[in-house]
Design an enzyme around this catalytic site. Structure first.
Site, mmCIF file in Angstrom:
data_model
loop_
_atom_site.group_PDB
_atom_site.id
_atom_site.type_symbol
_atom_site.label_atom_id
_atom_site.label_comp_id
_atom_site.label_asym_id
_atom_site.label_seq_id
_atom_site.Cartn_x
_atom_site.Cartn_y
_atom_site.Cartn_z
ATOM 1 N N ARG A 218 0.878 -1.183 0.000
ATOM 2 C CA ARG A 218 0.000 0.000 0.000
ATOM 3 C C ARG A 218 0.905 1.220 0.000
ATOM 4 N NH1 ARG A 218 -5.335 1.293 3.425
ATOM 5 N NH2 ARG A 218 -6.067 0.027 1.697
ATOM 6 N N HIS B 181 -7.130 1.078 -6.651
ATOM 7 C CA HIS B 181 -7.345 0.172 -5.509
ATOM 8 C C HIS B 181 -8.020 -1.099 -6.058
ATOM 9 C CE1 HIS B 181 -7.670 -1.192 -1.527
ATOM 10 N NE2 HIS B 181 -8.558 -0.372 -1.017
ATOM 11 N N GLN C 289 -9.924 -3.832 -3.890
ATOM 12 C CA GLN C 289 -11.203 -3.327 -3.389
ATOM 13 C C GLN C 289 -12.317 -3.561 -4.410
ATOM 14 O OE1 GLN C 289 -11.911 -1.632 -0.310
ATOM 15 N NE2 GLN C 289 -13.942 -2.121 -1.040
ATOM 16 N N ASP D 21 -17.279 6.959 -1.612
ATOM 17 C CA ASP D 21 -16.007 6.857 -0.885
ATOM 18 C C ASP D 21 -15.758 8.231 -0.246
ATOM 19 O OD1 ASP D 21 -13.484 6.127 0.048
ATOM 20 O OD2 ASP D 21 -12.503 6.215 -1.916
ATOM 21 N N CYS E 162 -16.364 1.555 0.248
ATOM 22 C CA CYS E 162 -15.166 0.744 0.500
ATOM 23 C C CYS E 162 -14.756 0.769 1.969
ATOM 24 C CB CYS E 162 -14.024 1.206 -0.398
ATOM 25 S SG CYS E 162 -13.606 2.937 -0.174
ATOM 26 N N ARG F 83 -13.472 -8.724 1.071
ATOM 27 C CA ARG F 83 -12.049 -8.470 0.794
ATOM 28 C C ARG F 83 -11.234 -9.723 1.122
ATOM 29 N NH1 ARG F 83 -10.091 -3.320 1.066
ATOM 30 N NH2 ARG F 83 -8.142 -4.270 0.389
HETATM 31 N N1 CP Z 1 -11.177 -0.318 2.128
HETATM 32 C C1 CP Z 1 -9.925 -0.419 2.591
HETATM 33 O O1 CP Z 1 -8.972 -0.639 1.855
HETATM 34 O O2 CP Z 1 -9.816 -0.272 3.945
HETATM 35 P P1 CP Z 1 -8.452 -0.030 4.744
HETATM 36 O O3 CP Z 1 -7.935 1.309 4.312
HETATM 37 O O4 CP Z 1 -8.868 -0.057 6.183
HETATM 38 O O5 CP Z 1 -7.501 -1.124 4.400
HETATM 39 N N1 NVA Z 2 -9.957 6.593 -1.502
HETATM 40 C C1 NVA Z 2 -9.615 6.155 -0.161
HETATM 41 C C2 NVA Z 2 -9.799 4.675 -0.038
HETATM 42 C C3 NVA Z 2 -9.489 4.113 1.313
HETATM 43 C C4 NVA Z 2 -9.663 2.625 1.368
HETATM 44 C C5 NVA Z 2 -8.182 6.549 0.142
HETATM 45 O O1 NVA Z 2 -7.315 6.393 -0.726
HETATM 46 O O2 NVA Z 2 -7.925 7.039 1.244
#
Ligand code: CP
Ligand code: NVA
Length: 305
Positions: free
Chosen positions: A103, A130, A133, A222, A262, A290
């Site tokens: 990430r 993502h 997701q 989101d 998400c 997930r």
């Molecule tokens: N939706 C998602 O990726 O959640 P986290 O940021 O908690 O991993």
């Molecule tokens: N768009 C959000 C998704 C989190 C899972 C972010 O990048 O923070």
């Protein structure tokens, strides 16, 4: 040849559908407590430059349920690109582990990891996309709706990483995707152009949130300010309120609409408690999925070699 999963478009349509089918089987096994140690003895390194609940827990639990092991590497200990170059981290982790999930802030970091790793690299969220997701989201939608074809899916809010992955999925599976976003907050132009050129799905950008939601089978939102955009949060709070998914807006959708997010949700901003906790919401099924979809992804990518 190792395969990476940096984008949904790294998979063919058939591979995406196979992943859904495998996730269904693995979910069944998990629910019935049937052992499925398909990745026995394998190890996944999980690199995080940003916080996480779902991604970290679902990959770690998933790897354990598959008979393997996952190790969490926090941003300060690895210092990707600071303590050590991204390429060297990729090379070293490849000597210890059978896969890397990362990430990251800039998408180029996960792309560089994939370039230099000799093991599969999975994108666990970048500023651009993502993909895990949206794989889990479509799996959830199919569970609730039976199929994805002929559905109208409305994404409301910021044209961010989650929206970009929806656009990527629309290049592979055919459905109708409406993007209800404010002017200036559209998804990535290059991704949009690629999907439009693929000519698989109907894609519409609709700035009016009511028109975007009208008759939709799925409404998705989101956060307005993603991780890394915190300094824009106040300005966005002035622009985005018309796109809030509340009960009035959701009433314009199809009667049997399902609502997805998400998560994490900023209740009171992009979505109200009434919608999050209401009869149309499937957000916690979505979060659970997930686990199942990523187990399927890891089996597809990491069970050979
Ligand atoms: N939706 C998602 O990726 O959640 P986290 O940021 O908690 O991993
Ligand atoms: N768009 C959000 C998704 C989190 C899972 C972010 O990048 O923070």
């Amino acid at each position: 040849m190792k395969r990476d999963f940096l984008e949904i478009t790294d998979f063919t349509k058939d591979e995406i559908l196979e992943t859904f089918e495998l996730a269904k089987q693995l979910k069944e096994k998990t629910k019935n407590r049937i052992e499925h140690h398909i990745l026995k003895g394998r190890t996944l390194a999980m690199l995080f430059q940003k916080p996480s609940t779902r991604t970290r827990v679902s990959f770690e639990v998933g790897m354990y349920q598959l008979g393997g092991h996952a190790l969490y590497l926090n941003p300060t200990e690895v210092g990707l690109g600071k303590r050590e170059s991204v390429a060297d981290v990729a090379r070293v982790l490849s000597r210890f582990c059978d896969g890397i999930m990362a990430r990251v802030f800039g998408h180029e970091i996960v792309a560089e990891l994939a370039q230099y790793a000799s093991v599969p690299v999975i994108n666990g969220l970048s500023a651009l996309t993502h993909p895990c997701q949206i794989m889990g989201d479509m799996f959830t939608i199919i569970e609730h709706k039976g199929d994805y074809k002929d559905l109208t899916i409305t994404y409301l809010g910021d044209g961010n990483n989650v929206a970009n992955s929806w656009v990527n999925l629309a290049a592979k599976l055919s459905f109708s995707l409406r993007l209800g976003v404010p002017q200036g907050y559209e998804p990535d132009q290059a991704i949009l152009e690629r999907t439009m050129a693929a000519n698989v799905s109907k894609i519409e950008i609709i700035h009016d949130p009511v028109e975007a939601v009208r008759g939709a089978d799925v409404v998705y939102t989101d956060v307005w300010a993603s991780m890394g955009k915190e300094e824009e949060a106040e300005e966005r709070k002035r622009i985005f309120p018309p796109y809030q998914v509340n009960e009035t807006l959701l009433s314009k959708a199809a009667q049997d609409v399902i609502f997805l997010h998400c998560l994490p949700a900023h209740r009171g901003d992009e979505v109200t408690d009434g919608v999050m906790d209401g009869p149309h919401s499937v957000v916690f099924d979505e979060a659970e999925n997930r686990l199942h979809i990523q187990k399927a992804l890891m089996v597809k990518l990491m069970s050979n070699g």
